[in-house]
Design an enzyme around this catalytic site. Structure first.
Site, PDB file in Angstrom:
ATOM      1  N   CYS A  21      43.184  42.324  30.791  1.00  0.00           N
ATOM      2  CA  CYS A  21      42.930  41.186  29.830  1.00  0.00           C
ATOM      3  C   CYS A  21      42.521  41.853  28.529  1.00  0.00           C
ATOM      4  O   CYS A  21      42.888  43.040  28.226  1.00  0.00           O
ATOM      5  CB  CYS A  21      41.926  40.445  30.273  1.00  0.00           C
ATOM      6  SG  CYS A  21      40.466  41.044  30.991  1.00  0.00           S
TER       7      CYS A  21
ATOM      8  N   ARG B 147      38.652  38.020  33.130  1.00  0.00           N
ATOM      9  CA  ARG B 147      39.619  37.792  33.757  1.00  0.00           C
ATOM     10  C   ARG B 147      40.239  38.754  34.723  1.00  0.00           C
ATOM     11  O   ARG B 147      40.525  38.629  35.990  1.00  0.00           O
ATOM     12  CB  ARG B 147      40.947  37.241  32.743  1.00  0.00           C
ATOM     13  CG  ARG B 147      40.356  35.803  32.126  1.00  0.00           C
ATOM     14  CD  ARG B 147      41.246  35.564  31.059  1.00  0.00           C
ATOM     15  NE  ARG B 147      41.083  36.552  30.067  1.00  0.00           N
ATOM     16  CZ  ARG B 147      41.768  36.489  28.719  1.00  0.00           C
ATOM     17  NH1 ARG B 147      42.633  35.635  28.609  1.00  0.00           N
ATOM     18  NH2 ARG B 147      41.287  37.287  27.818  1.00  0.00           N
TER      19      ARG B 147
ATOM     20  N   ASP C  66      40.977  32.407  28.285  1.00  0.00           N
ATOM     21  CA  ASP C  66      40.029  33.270  28.008  1.00  0.00           C
ATOM     22  C   ASP C  66      38.449  32.390  27.973  1.00  0.00           C
ATOM     23  O   ASP C  66      38.413  31.527  27.653  1.00  0.00           O
ATOM     24  CB  ASP C  66      40.145  33.712  26.494  1.00  0.00           C
ATOM     25  CG  ASP C  66      38.812  34.857  26.334  1.00  0.00           C
ATOM     26  OD1 ASP C  66      37.837  34.998  26.770  1.00  0.00           O
ATOM     27  OD2 ASP C  66      39.009  35.626  25.265  1.00  0.00           O
TER      28      ASP C  66
HETATM   29  P1  4NP Z   1      38.293  39.085  29.246  1.00  0.00           P
HETATM   30  O1  4NP Z   1      37.270  38.188  28.374  1.00  0.00           O
HETATM   31  O2  4NP Z   1      39.503  39.598  28.173  1.00  0.00           O
HETATM   32  O3  4NP Z   1      39.093  37.969  30.270  1.00  0.00           O
HETATM   33  O4  4NP Z   1      37.437  39.958  29.672  1.00  0.00           O
HETATM   34  C1  4NP Z   1      36.807  38.545  27.096  1.00  0.00           C
HETATM   35  C2  4NP Z   1      35.777  39.438  27.120  1.00  0.00           C
HETATM   36  C3  4NP Z   1      35.120  39.758  26.142  1.00  0.00           C
HETATM   37  C4  4NP Z   1      35.653  39.472  24.741  1.00  0.00           C
HETATM   38  C5  4NP Z   1      36.521  38.390  24.790  1.00  0.00           C
HETATM   39  C6  4NP Z   1      37.264  38.124  26.003  1.00  0.00           C
HETATM   40  N1  4NP Z   1      34.958  39.689  23.728  1.00  0.00           N
HETATM   41  O5  4NP Z   1      35.431  39.060  22.542  1.00  0.00           O
HETATM   42  O6  4NP Z   1      34.040  40.624  23.736  1.00  0.00           O
END
Ligand code: 4NP
Length: 157
Positions: free
Chosen positions: A8, A14, A123
């Site tokens: 991700c 995710r 997300d």
């Molecule tokens: P992930 O979610 O991609 O599912 O781990 C996110 C985690 C952090 C961020 C965005 C999405 N961020 O902008 O820091």
């Protein structure tokens, strides 16, 4: 041995959820010929544990993600893994762009093998708890369908 990697953006919501769900299924089904890991396309959270909201939802459903730590995707992953599953289409595009020519991993969307009529595990980072629940439900579904695909040796390119 089949090696699979979930990817991700941050590797704190995710993909660690898919990673933890898959670990438990592998253990329960005795599929010790499958190795699973997860990573992020971004560097923001390298070395961190999953988001507390991810840990909380997973724990409620009986998954222990507390030993997972975030890492970033590396070029070598495209040679070392048989399958790389992107959790959404943006990460899929970024992975495709960084994939070294001649590398061997099959790159797919994680939802590709499910009946879900969408490309993205949404997300949840900037939303509420229900988004994290939705991620967990989708991960349980997609892990089942990926295991079925891998067990049947069918890549549905
Ligand atoms: P992930 O979610 O991609 O599912 O781990 C996110 C985690 C952090 C961020 C965005 C999405 N961020 O902008 O820091």
């Amino acid at each position: 041995m089949k090696r699979i990697l979930f990817v991700c953006l941050g590797n704190i919501c995710r993909s660690p959820t898919a990673h933890g769900v898959m670990l438990k299924k592998i253990e329960e089904l005795g599929l010790n010929w499958i190795h699973v890991d997860s990573a992020g396309t971004a560097a923001y959270h390298i070395g961190k544990a999953p988001d507390p909201r991810t840990l909380a939802e997973a724990s409620k459903a009986g998954y222990d993600l507390s030993r997972l730590t975030a890492r970033q995707v590396e070029e070598s992953d495209f040679y070392e893994y048989d399958y790389i599953f992107a959790m959404d289409s943006e990460n899929f595009r970024n992975l495709k762009a960084m994939r070294p020519s001649g590398s061997t991993a099959a790159l797919h969307l994680a939802l590709e093998f499910t009946d879900v009529d969408d490309t993205d595990v949404p997300d949840p980072y900037y939303g509420g708890a229900s988004g994290f629940r939705d991620v967990l439900n989708l991960c349980e579904m997609l892990c089942d369908d990926i295991l079925k695909m891998i067990s049947e040796g069918n890549t549905c390119a």
